[in-house]
Design a protein around this motif. Structure first.
Motif, PDB file in Angstrom:
ATOM      1  N   GLU A 136       0.828  -1.200   0.000  1.00 45.20           N
ATOM      2  CA  GLU A 136       0.000   0.000   0.000  1.00 45.20           C
ATOM      3  C   GLU A 136       0.863   1.251   0.000  1.00 45.20           C
ATOM      4  N   ALA A 139       2.317   1.899  -3.439  1.00 43.69           N
ATOM      5  CA  ALA A 139       1.327   2.437  -4.367  1.00 43.69           C
ATOM      6  C   ALA A 139       1.059   3.911  -4.088  1.00 43.69           C
ATOM      7  N   VAL A 151      -5.644  -3.677  -0.373  1.00 41.75           N
ATOM      8  CA  VAL A 151      -4.413  -4.449  -0.489  1.00 41.75           C
ATOM      9  C   VAL A 151      -4.611  -5.709   0.333  1.00 41.75           C
ATOM     10  N   ALA A 181      -2.881  -5.612  -4.973  1.00 43.13           N
ATOM     11  CA  ALA A 181      -3.235  -4.238  -4.629  1.00 43.13           C
ATOM     12  C   ALA A 181      -4.125  -3.660  -5.716  1.00 43.13           C
ATOM     13  N   GLY A 213       2.757  -3.044  -5.273  1.00 43.75           N
ATOM     14  CA  GLY A 213       2.156  -1.724  -5.097  1.00 43.75           C
ATOM     15  C   GLY A 213       2.471  -0.777  -6.238  1.00 43.75           C
TER      16      GLY A 213
END
Length: 448
Positions: A136, A139, A151, A181, A213
């Motif tokens: 996470e 990302a 996620v 994700a 991510g």
């Protein structure tokens, strides 16, 4: 669980014999799963499940019935057998009902050679949560990602054992680790999302949280400003991440159940060209470290690498014992089953011949058309192969991606589509279905 799975299947067979069954087979499944989801830097869900399920199929002549349970007491087994026999007495006769005979059984199989189980210890929930948090964070580090929708990290381990009254007994275990994700950019009607995930038998082979991510975020950013493509007849390039859906339609059409019903657009196509002459489709149930590998099928028959399509020509149907008997053929060792239903045909690992060019080279060859990266819904006429699906991806002009697209429909006929396939060389070989990006000519797009 105190009792070994083989003891449970034998106890079910014994109960079936006492209840008056002519023949029976039993399956016992012991499963453990752990899943973690993170959202907004906080733990969203944490679930763990484990348990044992059993299934029993009894046969009275050409009649059969199936029952299942998660209670492992002797009284439950006796009741299961009695109910199954009573149900079988009322069932219609089925000419396909039969078991494998001893001379057909898989023997001397080595499930360890398939590397189906990660030998490392089950991961701690904290380790899965940490992996999800890292994905996470990766990302969210990408500019213009507004939030990460979900996620998730997971782990599962499953053991299975089957036994038949004809004398077969065998089992194996498998494990799976996963991380995925889903990222979002924009707000309201301008919102776009995309995803990335990885799943492996061995946790050590899993993509890093950072890669998961970042890839999800980069895919999402690329979708900003998506709009409808033009309407017309154009070539379509199916990206590797969804190209196996085309092969899945072929597999559905050659499944023994469809052929027995006469409800397949490939009925009568045995020995006929269904793919371009340079392409072959091979089933590989003994390919190690893959999700669908297995040493024997759900009826105790030995598995082996077999051509489904060779040099473009369809070589066989996908059959279990029942569908094979109805067609006057031999089983292709493709039986699969759960605890609550009889065996049915299903494929294992697959590999389609890869091409000699990259996806980018296929884009250049395509010129102007659609690169599809995501699909929703499906309308497939099982008798004619007429095909229509919702799609999104990228519009391509002069071999270059120009803008993202959504809200369009692709239509064509599967028989013609499959015979025009041009493969790239980008298939991921660790997947159960090794299928590269595929270029298809002359499809109809409905967009603007």
């Amino acid at each position: 669980m105190d009792q070994p799975l083989e003891s449970l299947t034998q106890a079910l067979l014994d109960a079936a014999a006492r209840a008056g069954a002519d023949a029976a087979d039993a399956i016992a499944v012991d499963g453990t799963s752990l899943s973690i989801e993170v959202r907004g830097g906080a733990l969203e869900t944490a679930e763990r499940s484990e348990g044992v399920d059993v299934g029993l199929r009894v046969m009275l002549g050409q009649r059969q019935a199936c029952v299942s349970a998660s209670d492992l007491s002797p009284a439950t087994f006796a009741e299961m057998a009695e109910r199954a026999v009573a149900m079988a007495r009322e069932a219609p006769e089925d000419p396909g009902v039969a078991q494998a005979t001893p001379e057909q059984f898989a023997r001397d199989f080595d499930e360890t050679a398939l590397e189906l189980v990660d030998p490392s210890a089950e991961p701690e929930p904290a380790a899965l949560e940490q992996a999800a948090r890292e994905a996470e964070s990766a990302a969210l580090s990408v500019k213009d990602i507004s939030r990460v929708d979900t996620v998730g990290a997971g782990y599962g381990r499953r053991r299975m054992h089957i036994a038949t009254s004809a004398g077969f007994a065998g089992g194996y275990a498998r494990s799976e680790s996963s991380l995925y994700a889903v990222a979002i950019t924009g707000e309201g009607t301008g919102m776009e999302r995309d995803y990335y995930g990885d799943s492996r038998v061995f946790r050590a082979d899993l993509d890093s949280p950072e890669k998961v991510g970042l890839t999800a975020a980069e895919r999402t950013i690329a979708r900003r400003g998506a709009r409808k493509p033009p309407t017309g007849a154009y070539p379509v390039l199916y990206d590797e991440r969804i190209s196996s859906s085309l092969i899945a339609h072929l597999l559905n059409a050659i499944n023994g159940n469809a052929i027995v019903r006469g409800g397949s657009w490939l009925r009568g196509a045995m020995g006929v060209s269904v793919l371009p002459g340079r392409l072959s489709l091979v089933e590989e149930p003994l390919r190690p470290r893959t999700a669908a590998a297995r040493p024997f099928d759900a009826e105790g028959l030995p598995t082996a690498s077999r051509d489904i399509v060779r040099d473009g020509v369809l070589k066989r149907w996908v059959l279990d014992i029942a569908t094979a008997r109805k067609l006057g053929l031999e089983s292709t060792a493709n039986a699969a089953r759960g605890t609550s239903a009889p065996p049915s045909p299903s494929v294992t690992n697959l590999s389609l011949t890869q091409g000699s060019v990259s996806r980018e080279e296929l884009l250049a060859q395509m010129g102007t058309g659609l690169l599809v990266t995501s699909m929703i819904g499906a309308t497939i006429n099982p008798m004619t192969g007429d095909y229509s699906r919702g799609a999104s991806g990228f519009w391509v002009e002069n071999g270059e991606i120009t803008y993202p697209v959504n809200e369009c429909t692709i239509a064509g006929n599967l028989r013609e589509m499959l015979r025009s396939l041009v493969p790239a060389n980008d298939a991921r070989t660790h997947l159960s279905r090794v299928v590269p990006s595929l270029l298809v000519e002359g499809l109809t797009l409905a967009g603007q």
